[in-house]
Scaffold this active site. Structure first.
Site, PDB file in Angstrom:
ATOM      1  CG  ASP A   1       0.543  -2.419   6.286  1.00 31.18           C
ATOM      2  OD1 ASP A   1      -0.596  -2.349   7.071  1.00 31.18           O
ATOM      3  OD2 ASP A   1       0.486  -1.549   5.356  1.00 31.18           O
TER       4      ASP A   1
ATOM      5  CE  LYS B   1      -7.319  -0.102   6.162  1.00 30.14           C
ATOM      6  NZ  LYS B   1      -8.307   0.278   4.760  1.00 30.14           N
TER       7      LYS B   1
ATOM      8  CG  HIS C   1      -1.925   0.993   1.594  1.00 31.67           C
ATOM      9  ND1 HIS C   1      -1.707   2.353   1.764  1.00 31.67           N
ATOM     10  CD2 HIS C   1      -3.276   1.023   1.146  1.00 31.67           C
ATOM     11  CE1 HIS C   1      -2.860   3.098   1.748  1.00 31.67           C
ATOM     12  NE2 HIS C   1      -3.667   2.203   1.443  1.00 31.67           N
TER      13      HIS C   1
ATOM     14  CB  CYS D   1      -3.656   2.892  -1.733  1.00 34.29           C
ATOM     15  SG  CYS D   1      -4.979   4.494  -1.426  1.00 34.29           S
TER      16      CYS D   1
ATOM     17  CD  GLN E   1      -6.866  -4.554   4.286  1.00 34.84           C
ATOM     18  OE1 GLN E   1      -7.915  -5.246   4.262  1.00 34.84           O
ATOM     19  NE2 GLN E   1      -7.083  -3.303   3.868  1.00 34.84           N
TER      20      GLN E   1
HETATM   21  N1  PLP Z   1      -1.819  -0.481   4.759  1.00 34.51           N
HETATM   22  C1  PLP Z   1      -2.587  -1.434   3.841  1.00 34.51           C
HETATM   23  C2  PLP Z   1      -2.263  -2.740   3.690  1.00 34.51           C
HETATM   24  C3  PLP Z   1      -3.907  -1.003   3.854  1.00 34.51           C
HETATM   25  O1  PLP Z   1      -4.893  -1.622   3.170  1.00 34.51           O
HETATM   26  C4  PLP Z   1      -4.404   0.496   4.365  1.00 34.51           C
HETATM   27  C5  PLP Z   1      -5.736   0.941   3.990  1.00 34.51           C
HETATM   28  O2  PLP Z   1      -6.562   0.370   3.266  1.00 34.51           O
HETATM   29  C6  PLP Z   1      -3.180   1.242   5.100  1.00 34.51           C
HETATM   30  C7  PLP Z   1      -2.137   0.644   5.024  1.00 34.51           C
HETATM   31  C8  PLP Z   1      -3.653   2.676   5.363  1.00 34.51           C
HETATM   32  O3  PLP Z   1      -4.527   2.419   6.392  1.00 34.51           O
HETATM   33  P1  PLP Z   1      -4.954   3.964   7.110  1.00 34.51           P
HETATM   34  O4  PLP Z   1      -5.549   4.640   5.929  1.00 34.51           O
HETATM   35  O5  PLP Z   1      -6.255   3.407   7.978  1.00 34.51           O
HETATM   36  O6  PLP Z   1      -4.100   4.490   7.736  1.00 34.51           O
END
Ligand code: PLP
Length: 409
Positions: free
Chosen positions: A203, A229, A126, A367, A206
């Protein structure tokens, strides 16, 4: 009952938002990878805070402030137990995954990354796990290097081994891909990196809502995720870190709460976790996250995992028999997200036609533009699954796609 023995109707009954019509049809919500819906207990916890004991935390000398502080710190203990942290102090509140990664990039990165160093990520990250490292790398003269993917959407493990050189100072990886649902073999990758003295960040945005995460078993240095999430409110997330590492890091932001003493001659800082929590925190969000953890703890983990695996199998089988559907990403293990294209159509047109039938999916690059480039596509249609989805939802998706095809082709 679902096909796997989970009382899915009882679970769905706890999510008020699901029971509505959108564009004249009963809602099918297949966008939980973007954000999950919230169970009534989370909504109630937030409402109870505002109607019963709204106060600032830690500093108050009255009963309401005590109650708020107990709920706030209680949530930290719940999250700590949920991810098997050795201590609650290692759970730091952030605004979400994005801020947690930026915190590490600023605080740890500024003091540990130097010219010539490599920050290793993968092609499926992401943007939140790419851009903070690029900003840091540019400031330091370091380099962000992606580990390539296989055609299936798995991280190429041979390439990973070859890239693990002595210049690598950080390995930052998604536990689960938001666009493809690939579950990455992060435990073994972290072990390989740690054997070479490399710092590791996972990270888990998900991952946390789909299976049990144990930060000690994973062996990583940092683990990050977002509350929204995980059935909790937006604007709250977690940075978990190893205690010695967090203690060695300078504060990220200055202000109230993170100090021990302040004078114009100099300031001394508070200990963990407060050193990293400047200013009034997102109290309602933290309390809501605590309630979300209670909700998850009330479910049978095994049955939930089984239910989600059944839904993923079901969607994969239906997709294989659907004319003109091209699946994007066929990782060995897949959870949550299912991406695809319909031949001869644009993802956003498909998404719009599904929406007209009350079916919520996400379309676009999710993203993850480098991942889309890797597959030479502008984006995908992504259906993402959660505990409250059913086989009926998936049937509705494919019926909706049939209709979209009639319109678009
Ligand atoms: N990393 C992953 C794998 C994600 O799916 C997301 C959000 O879709 C993020 C980071 C960013 O999360 P946030 O927008 O809640 O900070």
């Amino acid at each position: 009952m679902s096909h796997d023995g989970l009382n899915i109707e009882a679970i769905r009954a706890q999510f008020p938002l699901l029971h509505q019509e959108v564009n004249g049809a009963p809602l099918v919500y297949l966008d939980s990878a973007a954000t999950t819906q919230k169970p009534q207990c989370v909504i109630d916890a937030v409402t109870e805070y505002y109607t019963g004991y709204n106060s600032n935390v830690h500093r108050g000398a009255h009963s309401l402030a005590d109650k708020a502080t107990i709920a706030f710190e209680g949530a930290r203990q719940k999250v700590s137990a949920f991810i098997n942290s050795p201590k609650p102090e290692q759970v730091l509140w952030t605004r979400g995954t994005t801020e947690a990664i930026n915190l590490v990039a600023h605080s740890w990165g500024n003091h540990n990354i130097a010219a010539g160093d490599i920050i290793l990520v993968s092609e499926l990250e992401h943007h939140a796990n790419i851009v903070p490292w690029q900003i840091l790398a540019e400031q330091k003269g370091a380099k962000v290097v992606p580990i390539p993917l296989t055609e299936q959407g798995d991280i190429d493990q041979n390439a990973f081994t070859a890239l693990l050189t002595s210049d690598v100072k950080l390995l930052a990886l998604s536990h689960v891909s938001n666009a493809l649902g690939s579950v990455n073999p992060v435990k073994q990758m972290v072990a390989a990196a740690k054997a070479k003295g490399i710092t590791t960040l996972l990270d888990g945005a998900q991952a946390v809502a789909h299976f049990k995460v144990d930060v000690q078993a994973l062996g990583c240095d940092f683990y990050v995720f977002s509350g929204h999430k995980l059935f909790a409110p937006t604007g709250v997330g977690v940075l978990w870190g190893k205690e010695a590492l967090l203690n060695s890091m300078p504060p990220y932001q200055g202000g109230g709460e993170m100090i021990d003493t302040v004078s114009f001659e100099g300031t001394t800082f508070n200990g963990l976790p407060f050193k990293f929590e400047a200013g009034t925190p997102h109290i309602e969000g933290v309390i809501g996250l605590g309630a979300a953890i209670d909700f998850l703890n009330s479910l049978d983990n095994e049955a939930v995992a089984q239910h989600e695996a059944d839904l993923m199998d079901y969607i994969i089988k239906k997709a294989a028999n659907f004319d003109g559907l091209k699946r994007i990403g066929e990782a060995k293990y897949q959870v949550g997200a299912f991406s695809f294209l319909l031949e001869g159509t644009h993802p956003s047109d498909v998404g719009m036609l599904l929406d007209q039938q009350g079916i919520a999916v996400r379309t676009g690059h999710h993203c993850a533009q480098p991942l889309m480039s890797r597959f030479n596509i502008p984006g995908t249609v992504r259906a993402s699954l959660s505990i409250y989805n059913t086989r009926d939802d998936i049937d509705r998706l494919f019926a909706g796609l049939e209709k979209a095809k009639l319109f678009l082709l």
